[in-house]
Design a protein around this motif. Sequence first.
Motif, mmCIF file in Angstrom:
data_model
loop_
_atom_site.group_PDB
_atom_site.id
_atom_site.type_symbol
_atom_site.label_atom_id
_atom_site.label_comp_id
_atom_site.label_asym_id
_atom_site.label_seq_id
_atom_site.Cartn_x
_atom_site.Cartn_y
_atom_site.Cartn_z
ATOM 1 N N MET A 194 0.822 -1.201 0.000
ATOM 2 C CA MET A 194 0.000 0.000 0.000
ATOM 3 C C MET A 194 0.858 1.254 0.000
ATOM 4 N N LEU A 195 1.909 1.239 0.843
ATOM 5 C CA LEU A 195 2.771 2.407 0.931
ATOM 6 C C LEU A 195 3.530 2.642 -0.371
ATOM 7 N N SER A 196 3.891 1.539 -1.042
ATOM 8 C CA SER A 196 4.647 1.698 -2.285
ATOM 9 C C SER A 196 3.825 2.353 -3.375
ATOM 10 N N GLU A 197 2.499 2.327 -3.225
ATOM 11 C CA GLU A 197 1.635 2.921 -4.234
ATOM 12 C C GLU A 197 1.401 4.405 -3.990
ATOM 13 N N PRO A 216 3.505 7.125 -3.788
ATOM 14 C CA PRO A 216 4.119 8.087 -4.718
ATOM 15 C C PRO A 216 3.422 8.109 -6.076
ATOM 16 N N LEU A 217 3.044 6.942 -6.588
ATOM 17 C CA LEU A 217 2.333 6.886 -7.859
ATOM 18 C C LEU A 217 0.972 7.556 -7.758
ATOM 19 N N LEU A 218 0.280 7.326 -6.635
ATOM 20 C CA LEU A 218 -1.021 7.949 -6.426
ATOM 21 C C LEU A 218 -0.881 9.463 -6.336
ATOM 22 N N ALA A 219 0.157 9.928 -5.599
ATOM 23 C CA ALA A 219 0.377 11.365 -5.474
ATOM 24 C C ALA A 219 0.705 11.996 -6.821
ATOM 25 N N GLU A 220 1.523 11.302 -7.621
ATOM 26 C CA GLU A 220 1.861 11.815 -8.948
ATOM 27 C C GLU A 220 0.621 11.902 -9.831
#
Length: 322
Positions: free
Chosen positions: A1-4, A6-10
Amino acid sequence: MLSELPLLAETIVKAVVVLAAFLVLPLAVGQTEHKVMGHMQGRLGPMEAGPHGIAQLVADGIKFAQKEDVVPAAADRWVFRLAPAVALIPYLVALAAIPWSSTWIAADLPAGLLFVLAVSSVGVIGTLMAGWGSGNKYSLLGGMRAAAQLVSYELPLALAAVSVALAAGTLSLGGIVGQWQWWWLLWQLPGAVVFLVAAVAELQRTPFDAPIADGEIVFGPYTEYTGLRFAFFLLAEYAGIVVFSLLFAVLFLGGWGGPWSDVLGPLWTLLKAGLVAVLILWLRVAWPRVREDQLQRLAWLVLLPAALGQVALTGLGVVIWG
């Protein structure tokens, strides 16, 4: 979940930037049209809203928001209400796939050109919905005219774009800019003219505004619209100018190419698209409206053969020099 995260923020940042551009650029085009037409026709126009009238478009938006949202008794209510959104939203989606530079792009698609052309053509459904859903014979006739016009000019528009993709060997908009050479200005010039004329017709701008000509057909498919729903149709027109101007700059003018493009790339794209947008605005002032039969004759007997000839010329060039 945490790894996603940065992609979600971008993704969120890109969505916000595209939305901000979608809200600002069409309004800037609309304000430019007011002033460009005013100076070309030797008149001042509205001057009270802000210095030199620069806030007139904001005042117009407030005026539309205050007007009553009227739905005719004979209208198909859901179709009538959804039509402005169907006409407007495709341009927002298309804007996300147009690159401003090698790094400034929300959705870098391998077939970006195909995606933008397909999405931008959906707007005709909104026009048809407006004409059918209004329950007005003038609106229905205007919607049918608009549909016939947009279908006729979609083919030369797509063929002109295909010519550039054939020359570049890719459907990626970023890839097309990467392959673009200055001498394409001459090689692809017929296709550029076809693309520009077809884009103006797609937007139902003068001289191709017969479907909404008030002297012929009241205001065509938009006759029964008031308030914000009518404003959304106007915003869709300006958004279409933004999308097609950016696409023209990417396909035929080298996009972000120019001095110090690593830093000034987005500015070069904006400048080139801005010049194309002003040219589209100028056509409204300089050219008289053409009749419906003349409009169809231009599409099928002039633009389509010219676009096919450009594709053949490009194919020949690719075989010889490719």
